[in-house]
Design an enzyme around this catalytic site. Sequence first.
Site, PDB file in Angstrom:
ATOM      1  N   LYS A 191       0.816  -1.220   0.000  1.00 46.56           N
ATOM      2  CA  LYS A 191       0.000   0.000   0.000  1.00 46.56           C
ATOM      3  C   LYS A 191       0.851   1.272   0.000  1.00 46.56           C
ATOM      4  CE  LYS A 191      -0.705  -0.824   4.945  1.00 46.56           C
ATOM      5  NZ  LYS A 191      -0.024  -2.138   4.904  1.00 46.56           N
ATOM      6  N   ASP A 260      -1.683   6.111   2.611  1.00 46.64           N
ATOM      7  CA  ASP A 260      -1.504   4.660   2.611  1.00 46.64           C
ATOM      8  C   ASP A 260      -2.221   3.999   3.783  1.00 46.64           C
ATOM      9  OD1 ASP A 260       0.143   5.373   4.722  1.00 46.64           O
ATOM     10  OD2 ASP A 260       1.800   4.063   4.119  1.00 46.64           O
TER      11      ASP A 260
END
Length: 377
Positions: A191, A260
């Site tokens: 991510k 993220d």
Amino acid sequence: MSTQNQVVLSIGSNEENRLENIRLAIRLIHEKVATVVTVSDVYESSSWGFEGHSFYNCALVIHTNKDSHYVLQKVLEIEKQMGRVRKETNSYENRIIDIDVITFNEEIIQTEQLSVPHPHMDKRRFVLIPMRDLNLDWRHPILQKYLPELVQITEDKSAIKKVAKLESPLGSIPLQKFNYIAIEGNIGAGKTTLSTKISEDFNAKLVLERFADNPFLPKFYEDQNRYAFPLEMSFLADRYQQLTDDLAQFDLFKDFIVADYHIFKSLIFAKVTLHEDEYRLYKTMFDIIYKEMPKPDLYVYLYQNTTQLLENIKNRGRVYEQQIPAEYLEKINQGYLDYIKTQTHLNVLIIDVSDKDFVENQEDYIYILSQIQTKLG
């Protein structure tokens, strides 16, 4: 600091359908070599150094984590795929496609295969004019001049005219219509890497979780029972503070925010790590905070199977993560999926990246962007 190299390529064609040749070359570069971020207009000029048909030329910016010789090798493969046959002589000739590496950041590269900046760029208006369209803050590392200056002082006075407009491949993915995008996933799902790439390619403000600064994290992996509650409380406080600050600060020079993480991950991890009485107390605190938090306009969940997660965790080499058990990762994955099922009001996109490597393989990164594009309709 950017994690990617900024490269300028020049594309030319003077055979068959010149405009379609250039469009095809851009698509192949974007799909197979590196992300095409910005594209100039197309310009027509007379052939250079020989009698031939006039050329169509354009310039483009690509982002890549690969080195300059990898880029050169790949664009030569595209030339060959499109029917270009490079001869041993240095004489000029008609060509269906010509792709040159003009700049690589502001580096000076001199090898047998590659010379960067391109040694003739300052003497060729058909390179300088399209490159000027890219609006780069780039200075020639040898001549120490910016592009507008190079255009003014070039000795080349040949005629050049604009003949067509091109759209960047990223132009069909209007992420800038969102204010806040969250990229989520399990430990090791990628991510942070994906958020960083998207921020650099789409001119977004990047918000990264400050997990490395948490003093309880290494202790938690050594003694979960003792440190789970202080770890989760400190993460919740830090995530709330960071997202509140960053989402409130509008950046005039960025189009949107990509993070993220989403603060709801705090509850997902807490449910797995805390005892029942601790979790009840934690959830009371979380619910108060969560009501005040902005919700992401797009929530992307990167699903990665446990085997691949463990491999990714091993490869990135954080000492305190190496003993994470598979069972823990499976519980976190299930926690995310259970959460997503209940969020009917959230704009969710789940992408299975178990067999994808969007760091090393451009095709895998383009696959993820295509999934986002489909979600946007």
